[in-house]
Design a protein around this motif. Structure first.
Motif, PDB file in Angstrom:
ATOM      1  N   VAL A  48       0.838  -1.204   0.000  1.00 28.44           N
ATOM      2  CA  VAL A  48       0.000   0.000   0.000  1.00 28.44           C
ATOM      3  C   VAL A  48       0.872   1.251   0.000  1.00 28.44           C
ATOM      4  N   VAL A  49       1.898   1.264   0.851  1.00 31.56           N
ATOM      5  CA  VAL A  49       2.784   2.436   0.909  1.00 31.56           C
ATOM      6  C   VAL A  49       3.560   2.586  -0.398  1.00 31.56           C
ATOM      7  N   ALA A  50       4.103   1.457  -0.898  1.00 31.96           N
ATOM      8  CA  ALA A  50       4.897   1.518  -2.124  1.00 31.96           C
ATOM      9  C   ALA A  50       4.055   1.916  -3.326  1.00 31.96           C
ATOM     10  N   PRO A  54       3.947   6.615  -5.545  1.00 23.29           N
ATOM     11  CA  PRO A  54       3.983   6.938  -6.984  1.00 23.29           C
ATOM     12  C   PRO A  54       2.600   7.244  -7.558  1.00 23.29           C
ATOM     13  N   ASP A  55       1.545   6.604  -7.045  1.00 26.55           N
ATOM     14  CA  ASP A  55       0.200   6.891  -7.557  1.00 26.55           C
ATOM     15  C   ASP A  55      -0.179   8.343  -7.321  1.00 26.55           C
ATOM     16  N   LEU A  56       0.047   8.820  -6.115  1.00 32.48           N
ATOM     17  CA  LEU A  56      -0.293  10.207  -5.804  1.00 32.48           C
ATOM     18  C   LEU A  56       0.603  11.181  -6.572  1.00 32.48           C
ATOM     19  N   THR A  57       1.859  10.785  -6.776  1.00 36.12           N
ATOM     20  CA  THR A  57       2.767  11.640  -7.546  1.00 36.12           C
ATOM     21  C   THR A  57       2.298  11.748  -9.000  1.00 36.12           C
ATOM     22  N   LEU A  58       1.905  10.643  -9.591  1.00 29.51           N
ATOM     23  CA  LEU A  58       1.415  10.667 -10.967  1.00 29.51           C
ATOM     24  C   LEU A  58       0.118  11.458 -11.079  1.00 29.51           C
ATOM     25  N   TRP A  59      -0.721  11.353 -10.067  1.00 27.88           N
ATOM     26  CA  TRP A  59      -1.972  12.135 -10.087  1.00 27.88           C
ATOM     27  C   TRP A  59      -1.662  13.625 -10.057  1.00 27.88           C
ATOM     28  N   SER A  71       3.404   0.672 -10.934  1.00 27.46           N
ATOM     29  CA  SER A  71       2.854  -0.454 -10.172  1.00 27.46           C
ATOM     30  C   SER A  71       3.732  -1.689 -10.310  1.00 27.46           C
ATOM     31  N   ALA A  72       4.372  -1.851 -11.472  1.00 27.51           N
ATOM     32  CA  ALA A  72       5.254  -3.007 -11.678  1.00 27.51           C
ATOM     33  C   ALA A  72       6.351  -3.044 -10.629  1.00 27.51           C
ATOM     34  N   GLY A  73       7.010  -1.924 -10.404  1.00 25.99           N
ATOM     35  CA  GLY A  73       8.058  -1.902  -9.385  1.00 25.99           C
ATOM     36  C   GLY A  73       7.506  -1.910  -7.976  1.00 25.99           C
ATOM     37  N   ALA A  74       6.407  -1.191  -7.749  1.00 30.41           N
ATOM     38  CA  ALA A  74       5.860  -1.092  -6.390  1.00 30.41           C
ATOM     39  C   ALA A  74       5.356  -2.434  -5.883  1.00 30.41           C
ATOM     40  N   MET A  75       4.804  -3.286  -6.774  1.00 38.42           N
ATOM     41  CA  MET A  75       4.265  -4.577  -6.342  1.00 38.42           C
ATOM     42  C   MET A  75       5.352  -5.535  -5.879  1.00 38.42           C
ATOM     43  N   CYS A  76       6.608  -5.224  -6.155  1.00 36.64           N
ATOM     44  CA  CYS A  76       7.700  -6.043  -5.627  1.00 36.64           C
ATOM     45  C   CYS A  76       7.763  -5.976  -4.104  1.00 36.64           C
ATOM     46  N   ALA A  77       7.097  -5.006  -3.510  1.00 36.67           N
ATOM     47  CA  ALA A  77       7.060  -4.893  -2.054  1.00 36.67           C
ATOM     48  C   ALA A  77       6.295  -6.044  -1.404  1.00 36.67           C
ATOM     49  N   GLY A 175      10.592   0.258  -7.990  1.00 38.78           N
ATOM     50  CA  GLY A 175      11.179  -0.912  -7.347  1.00 38.78           C
ATOM     51  C   GLY A 175      12.162  -0.532  -6.257  1.00 38.78           C
ATOM     52  N   VAL A 176      12.947   0.527  -6.494  1.00 38.71           N
ATOM     53  CA  VAL A 176      13.860   1.017  -5.447  1.00 38.71           C
ATOM     54  C   VAL A 176      13.061   1.497  -4.245  1.00 38.71           C
ATOM     55  N   LEU A 177      11.952   2.177  -4.499  1.00 39.77           N
ATOM     56  CA  LEU A 177      11.090   2.614  -3.405  1.00 39.77           C
ATOM     57  C   LEU A 177      10.536   1.410  -2.645  1.00 39.77           C
ATOM     58  N   ALA A 178      10.142   0.363  -3.366  1.00 33.27           N
ATOM     59  CA  ALA A 178       9.628  -0.842  -2.707  1.00 33.27           C
ATOM     60  C   ALA A 178      10.698  -1.461  -1.815  1.00 33.27           C
ATOM     61  N   TRP A 179      11.953  -1.458  -2.277  1.00 35.20           N
ATOM     62  CA  TRP A 179      13.052  -1.980  -1.457  1.00 35.20           C
ATOM     63  C   TRP A 179      13.185  -1.182  -0.167  1.00 35.20           C
ATOM     64  N   LEU A 180      13.116   0.134  -0.270  1.00 35.02           N
ATOM     65  CA  LEU A 180      13.234   0.979   0.922  1.00 35.02           C
ATOM     66  C   LEU A 180      12.085   0.728   1.891  1.00 35.02           C
TER      67      LEU A 180
END
Length: 600
Positions: A48-50, A54-59, A71-77, A175-180
């Motif tokens: 949810v955080v990952a 980016p969703d809010l940033t794109l909006w 979403s591809a990178g964020a779902m790696c979380a 994906g880097v954000l998901a890692w963090l």
């Protein structure tokens, strides 16, 4: 798995290969709800955080059409939450790179290939690779399905070659954000994952002791199941602790404290095995089992709560073993020698003759046929049929049938939920983002109870992602999704039934050989007499770990083969004798390290 497909007593005595029989496919157990896993909220909140950032940033930038790529990178979380943080830090980059590579292949194909039928083939091959690689690496939940969902969708997104680098950069950044996000909890509870896995082993051992104490003689059906569950939990905990490095005295002390608890849980496993012997007096069988179970359960609660590690009394042999481990060079604790690890282990599982290869063939054939069937009926989203077919393939036919039933039921209910949410979606992009995040949270909360319950939330979330990219009339979207679900499940299941996995029974023969070899090593050590030093204690510990792993592998191989609907009769007597001898030898090793009896 196997409980729905156990052979009859008559066929159990036939030699392997002499009898081939069809097994019934269960319905009731497919929809029964289970207890959620203990850490479901960790991947849920991480995703949810990952996704939210980016969703809010794109909006804010007015580019919600790019949400598929972030979403591809964020779902790696969603991955690697069962691993210690040091191992998680190494594993997640591979997941992200795998996701970005799959996305790159899909987007490049979408920009170069105009034939929808050929794109279906490409998506099916990528789905098959995802399946076998995720199984070989044992990455754990959510496995191949997230990778396949993103990649299959990207194959059918309108794309120009010049756009691919930007889209891949967005996925890599997310994906880097998901890692963090996944590593952030290490700042608060750096030992959280390993404490949880040891707590599971303690709880499983306590359950075994209670099951054994509650029996009135003999060995009822519940005891072997509890014994296997305990062996599997202990084995998983050892493998997790193997991944924990120690670079300071404090970390070394913390790891040794967890190992002492795990040794105590394993001692309970050995005591239960010995106590189940036919010549064991009833009083000796039950004495202290309830008190020890309560003690183990209490320690498990302390581990989960984050309290200081409890002090645990060990025998002299156990202390020698752990002292030898503590004297090793800093780094992850070494498992038993001779066992392939890392890339070698993955390549071994993918070698010719691997039982994973028929599953990969099922995925490739089923996904391609499902996609083509979707095209034939005129559906505009054939990748949904591809993803549906890929999602139903499990270790055997029985589990694949259950997953097909669950997927169909969950998607139908999910479409009803999506219809109910349509008025909220019309409130604007912020509402759609909030709904997508809520569905993600709901999916993770429900999917561990049963796949169909999680699919109820996954379906509207997938449709929302489609709406962000290119809005489609709701009636068309709902109809396409339902048709693709039915087509994908039906065609995929048909391929699963037709492409039989005859290597499942061969895997049992290999596992029986490994158990016999590990038991022989254990018997030689037992015949040599008690351990007199750290080296001997370490050898016994390695033999114990190897035998435990082989017994767990044998039981998994039996359950996989028993779930194939068209399979030759299994060597039930050989399996039962091998497990009995193996567990007796395991009990001897554990008791050798535990002797004299542990004090409370």
């Amino acid at each position: 798995m196997g409980k729905h497909a156990k052979p009859s007593g008559k066929s159990a005595h036939h030699a392997p290969g002499s009898v081939v029989r069809a097994r019934p496919l269960p319905v009731r157990s497919a929809v029964r709800l289970r207890r959620p896993i203990d850490i479901w909220h960790k991947p849920a909140l991480s995703a949810v955080v990952a996704l939210a950032i980016p969703d809010l940033t794109l909006w804010a930038l007015g580019r919600l059409d790019l949400i598929l790529y972030t979403s591809a990178g964020a779902m790696c979380a969603l991955y690697a939450h069962g691993l210690p943080y040091a191992a998680r830090a190494r594993t997640l980059p591979w997941v992200v790179l795998g996701m970005v590579a799959s996305l790159g292949i899909a987007l490049t194909a979408a920009s170069l290939i105009t034939s929808t039928a050929l794109l279906v083939v490409c998506a099916s091959l990528v789905a098959a690779v995802h399946k076998v690689v995720c199984e070989a690496t044992r990455i754990g939940p959510p496995g191949n399905i997230i990778l396949t969902f993103i990649a299959a969708s990207a194959f059918f997104v309108p794309q120009h070659a010049g756009q691919v680098p930007l889209h891949l950069a967005l996925a890599l950044g997310a994906g880097v954000l998901a890692w963090l996000v996944c590593m952030a909890p290490a700042l608060i509870r750096p030992q959280g994952p390993e404490r949880i896995v040891v707590a599971r082993a303690l709880e499983a051992a306590a359950g075994l002791l209670r099951t054994e104490a509650g029996t009135g003689g003999g060995e009822p059906a519940g005891v072997p199941h509890a014994r296997h569950a305990t062996a599997a939990a202990v084995n998983a905990a050892w493998h997790t602790l193997f991944l924990v490095p120690v670079h300071t005295a404090a970390k070394a002390a913390a790891r040794v404290g967890l190992e002492r608890l795990l040794v105590r849980a394993e001692s309970a496993l050995g005591d239960a095995i010995e106590a189940s012997a036919e010549d064991a007096p009833r009083d000796a069988r039950f004495a202290g089992a309830g008190a020890e179970a309560d003690r183990l359960g209490g320690w498990a609660r302390e581990l989960r709560s984050g309290r200081p590690l409890p002090e645990v009394a060990l025998s002299a042999s156990q202390a020698e073993e752990l002292a030898g481990v503590a004297a090793e060079e800093p780094g992850p604790r070494r498992p038993a020698p001779g066992q392939p690890r890392g890339v070698r282990a993955v390549l071994t599982r993918l070698a010719p003759g691997s039982p994973l290869l028929p599953i990969g063939a099922r995925v490739a054939a089923g996904c391609a046929l499902a996609g083509w069937a979707s095209m034939a009926v005129g559906v505009g989203h054939p990748y949904w049929a591809v993803v549906t077919a890929a999602s139903i393939y499990q270790a055997n036919t029985t589990l694949s049938w259950q997953r097909a039933l669950q997927r169909t039921l969950g998607n139908l209910l999910g479409l009803l939920l999506y219809t109910a949410l349509l008025p909220l979606m019309h409130l604007g992009p912020p509402a759609m983002i909030a709904l997508a995040l809520a569905c993600q949270l709901g999916a993770e909360a429900g999917i561990t109870r049963n796949y169909w319950l999680g699919s109820v939330c996954v379906t509207p979330m997938a449709l929302l992602l489609t709406e962000f990219g290119s809005p489609v009339p709701a009636t068309t979207l709902i109809a396409d999704r339902w048709i693709d679900t039915v087509v994908g499940a039906a065609v995929g299941l048909a391929c699963c039934v037709l492409v039989t996995n005859r290597r499942a029974a061969d895997r049992i023969e290999v596992a029986l050989g490994r158990v016999a070899a590990a038991e022989a090593v254990a018997c030689r050590l037992l015949a040599a007499g008690p351990a007199t030093g750290a080296d001997e204690a370490r050898d016994i510990g390695w033999a114990r770990e190897r035998l435990t792993g082989c017994l767990v592998e044998l039981r998994e191989a039996v359950e996989v083969a028993a779930g194939e609907w068209w399979q030759r009769a299994l060597p039930e007597e050989r399996i039962a004798h091998a497990e009995q001898r193996g567990h007796r030898a395991l009990a001897g090793l554990v008791r050798r390290l535990s002797a004299p009896a542990l004090a409370a």
